[in-house]
Scaffold this active site. Sequence first.
Site, PDB file in Angstrom:
ATOM      1  N   ALA A  65       0.854  -1.178   0.000  1.00  0.00           N
ATOM      2  CA  ALA A  65       0.000   0.000   0.000  1.00  0.00           C
ATOM      3  C   ALA A  65       0.898   1.238   0.000  1.00  0.00           C
ATOM      4  O   ALA A  65       2.062   1.171   0.397  1.00  0.00           O
ATOM      5  CB  ALA A  65      -0.902  -0.010   1.223  1.00  0.00           C
ATOM      6  N   GLY A 109       0.465  -5.082   0.690  1.00  0.00           N
ATOM      7  CA  GLY A 109      -0.670  -5.130  -0.223  1.00  0.00           C
ATOM      8  C   GLY A 109      -0.317  -5.740  -1.572  1.00  0.00           C
ATOM      9  O   GLY A 109      -1.190  -6.281  -2.258  1.00  0.00           O
ATOM     10  N   GLU A 112      -0.614  -9.370  -1.026  1.00  0.00           N
ATOM     11  CA  GLU A 112      -2.054  -9.637  -0.871  1.00  0.00           C
ATOM     12  C   GLU A 112      -2.776  -9.602  -2.214  1.00  0.00           C
ATOM     13  O   GLU A 112      -3.659 -10.417  -2.485  1.00  0.00           O
ATOM     14  CB  GLU A 112      -2.655  -8.620   0.105  1.00  0.00           C
ATOM     15  CG  GLU A 112      -2.097  -8.783   1.515  1.00  0.00           C
ATOM     16  CD  GLU A 112      -2.520  -7.667   2.462  1.00  0.00           C
ATOM     17  OE1 GLU A 112      -2.317  -6.477   2.115  1.00  0.00           O
ATOM     18  OE2 GLU A 112      -3.069  -7.965   3.533  1.00  0.00           O
ATOM     19  N   GLU A 132       4.122  -5.202   7.149  1.00  0.00           N
ATOM     20  CA  GLU A 132       3.312  -4.180   7.827  1.00  0.00           C
ATOM     21  C   GLU A 132       3.716  -3.958   9.277  1.00  0.00           C
ATOM     22  O   GLU A 132       3.651  -2.847   9.793  1.00  0.00           O
ATOM     23  CB  GLU A 132       1.818  -4.561   7.774  1.00  0.00           C
ATOM     24  CG  GLU A 132       1.174  -4.411   6.406  1.00  0.00           C
ATOM     25  CD  GLU A 132       1.292  -5.640   5.511  1.00  0.00           C
ATOM     26  OE1 GLU A 132       2.122  -6.535   5.791  1.00  0.00           O
ATOM     27  OE2 GLU A 132       0.541  -5.683   4.516  1.00  0.00           O
TER      28      GLU A 132
HETATM   29  C1  HXC Z   1       5.062   4.408  -0.867  1.00  0.00           C
HETATM   30  C2  HXC Z   1       7.026   3.506  -1.604  1.00  0.00           C
HETATM   31  C3  HXC Z   1       6.626   2.226  -1.146  1.00  0.00           C
HETATM   32  C4  HXC Z   1       5.350   2.112  -0.528  1.00  0.00           C
HETATM   33  C5  HXC Z   1       8.592   2.056  -2.029  1.00  0.00           C
HETATM   34  N1  HXC Z   1       8.241   3.343  -2.135  1.00  0.00           N
HETATM   35  N2  HXC Z   1       7.622   1.354  -1.412  1.00  0.00           N
HETATM   36  N3  HXC Z   1       6.255   4.585  -1.460  1.00  0.00           N
HETATM   37  N4  HXC Z   1       4.618   3.233  -0.430  1.00  0.00           N
HETATM   38  N5  HXC Z   1       4.865   0.944  -0.086  1.00  0.00           N
HETATM   39  C6  HXC Z   1       9.029   4.423  -2.730  1.00  0.00           C
HETATM   40  C7  HXC Z   1      10.165   4.851  -1.848  1.00  0.00           C
HETATM   41  O1  HXC Z   1       9.727   5.749  -0.862  1.00  0.00           O
HETATM   42  C8  HXC Z   1      11.103   5.498  -2.844  1.00  0.00           C
HETATM   43  O2  HXC Z   1      10.612   6.783  -3.127  1.00  0.00           O
HETATM   44  C9  HXC Z   1      10.906   4.639  -4.092  1.00  0.00           C
HETATM   45  O3  HXC Z   1       9.638   3.975  -3.936  1.00  0.00           O
HETATM   46  C10 HXC Z   1      11.968   3.574  -4.251  1.00  0.00           C
HETATM   47  O4  HXC Z   1      12.028   2.829  -3.053  1.00  0.00           O
HETATM   48  P1  HXC Z   1      13.389   2.604  -2.233  1.00  0.00           P
HETATM   49  O5  HXC Z   1      13.027   2.303  -0.837  1.00  0.00           O
HETATM   50  O6  HXC Z   1      14.339   3.734  -2.465  1.00  0.00           O
HETATM   51  O7  HXC Z   1      13.968   1.300  -2.968  1.00  0.00           O
HETATM   52  P2  HXC Z   1      14.896   0.164  -2.357  1.00  0.00           P
HETATM   53  O8  HXC Z   1      15.979   0.787  -1.512  1.00  0.00           O
HETATM   54  O9  HXC Z   1      15.272  -0.680  -3.521  1.00  0.00           O
HETATM   55  O10 HXC Z   1      13.960  -0.670  -1.355  1.00  0.00           O
HETATM   56  C11 HXC Z   1      12.886  -1.391  -1.834  1.00  0.00           C
HETATM   57  C12 HXC Z   1      11.936  -1.828  -0.650  1.00  0.00           C
HETATM   58  C13 HXC Z   1      11.510  -0.579   0.136  1.00  0.00           C
HETATM   59  C14 HXC Z   1      12.674  -2.811   0.268  1.00  0.00           C
HETATM   60  C15 HXC Z   1      10.747  -2.544  -1.291  1.00  0.00           C
HETATM   61  O11 HXC Z   1      11.044   0.403  -0.782  1.00  0.00           O
HETATM   62  C16 HXC Z   1      10.417  -0.842   1.127  1.00  0.00           C
HETATM   63  O12 HXC Z   1      10.650  -1.391   2.207  1.00  0.00           O
HETATM   64  N6  HXC Z   1       9.173  -0.421   0.812  1.00  0.00           N
HETATM   65  C17 HXC Z   1       8.045  -0.522   1.704  1.00  0.00           C
HETATM   66  C18 HXC Z   1       7.543  -1.944   1.799  1.00  0.00           C
HETATM   67  C19 HXC Z   1       6.376  -2.065   2.782  1.00  0.00           C
HETATM   68  O13 HXC Z   1       6.534  -1.799   3.978  1.00  0.00           O
HETATM   69  N7  HXC Z   1       5.176  -2.447   2.303  1.00  0.00           N
HETATM   70  C20 HXC Z   1       4.012  -2.634   3.151  1.00  0.00           C
HETATM   71  C21 HXC Z   1       3.163  -1.377   3.094  1.00  0.00           C
HETATM   72  S1  HXC Z   1       1.765  -1.517   4.188  1.00  0.00           S
HETATM   73  P3  HXC Z   1      11.588   8.073  -3.157  1.00  0.00           P
HETATM   74  O14 HXC Z   1      10.638   9.218  -3.349  1.00  0.00           O
HETATM   75  O15 HXC Z   1      12.312   8.080  -1.870  1.00  0.00           O
HETATM   76  O16 HXC Z   1      12.475   7.814  -4.342  1.00  0.00           O
HETATM   77  C22 HXC Z   1       0.614  -2.391   3.333  1.00  0.00           C
HETATM   78  C23 HXC Z   1      -0.729  -2.554   4.015  1.00  0.00           C
HETATM   79  C24 HXC Z   1      -1.747  -3.266   3.141  1.00  0.00           C
HETATM   80  O17 HXC Z   1       0.817  -2.833   2.251  1.00  0.00           O
HETATM   81  C25 HXC Z   1      -3.161  -2.929   3.550  1.00  0.00           C
HETATM   82  C26 HXC Z   1      -4.053  -2.743   2.350  1.00  0.00           C
HETATM   83  C27 HXC Z   1      -5.094  -1.686   2.461  1.00  0.00           C
END
Ligand code: HXC
Length: 258
Positions: A65, A109, A112, A132
């Site tokens: 998400a 997400g 999911e 998450e």
């Molecule tokens: C918003 C995101 C994002 C996310 C990555 N980005 N994931 N932005 N939401 N989920 C953005 C980063 O901020 C960054 O933007 C750009 O994408 C590139 O990501 P990096 O982190 O620089 O890349 P990298 O170092 O290669 O790392 C990749 C990664 C990391 C390990 C996947 O991005 C990460 O941990 N992302 C979050 C994963 C996560 O926690 N997902 C769960 C979300 S909660 P900028 O602007 O800095 O370049 C969820 C709840 C579901 O999903 C419920 C449903 C309703």
Amino acid sequence: RTFEHIIIESKDQVGVIRLNRPKMLNALSFAVLREIAAAVDGFEADDGIGCILITGNEKAFAAGADIKEMQPKSFIDMLNEDFKAIGGDRIATCRKPTIAAVSGYALGGGCELAMMCDIIIASDNATFGQPEITLGTIPGIGGTQRLTRAIGKAKAMDLCLTGRMMDAAEAERSGLVSRVVPVDKLMDEAMAAAKKIASMSRPAAAMAKDAVNRAFETTLSEGMNVERDLFRATFALEDRAEGMAAFIEKRKPTNKNR
Ligand code: HXC
């Protein structure tokens, strides 16, 4: 309609949905999820489509998400969000077969979303996880439910509580994905599977999908009843009569899809 965050394409009876927010690793904002739902609506209503394929890019299927969008939200904001109307169920309730072709990150997400599909085909660089908990929240559209049914309590607890990622090999071992293929073969392999499914009798495919899904909703004896009734029902299909006749006559069947 035109979409902002996804690219859709129809090819060889396959409806393709490609997530297209590469700078954000295909983060799933509510707008993206709504577009996916609308695309599924369109493909489901289109008689020319027999299978739906959803994919991202090489680096990310979807990294979850959209955290930047979620960060300021309150409980009441989330309460007012209709999770069923968004991606939260639309792909899972699609009656046509669905395939997720996953390369790179399928996190939160994103994992999911892949699990809402009937089949997950992963490239060897795919990683799956429910991180998450590292954000102080928990999965919200299937990560504690579909994941647990797919890979069991031990692995699901491990992923949901530690937030660690699992690679494609572990995902295949655990039963989350159907196949793992080299990253440069992913789309060919996924398209071939989708085309093959789309070429089958549509009503038979819908019944097979329905029957498998019942296994997750009911007891074995009730599931067996459903399967038997659906099996018998295929004997009312023109495609069933044609399929068996074609086998006996040593030719390819022509599906009427009725
Ligand atoms: C918003 C995101 C994002 C996310 C990555 N980005 N994931 N932005 N939401 N989920 C953005 C980063 O901020 C960054 O933007 C750009 O994408 C590139 O990501 P990096 O982190 O620089 O890349 P990298 O170092 O290669 O790392 C990749 C990664 C990391 C390990 C996947 O991005 C990460 O941990 N992302 C979050 C994963 C996560 O926690 N997902 C769960 C979300 S909660 P900028 O602007 O800095 O370049 C969820 C709840 C579901 O999903 C419920 C449903 C309703």
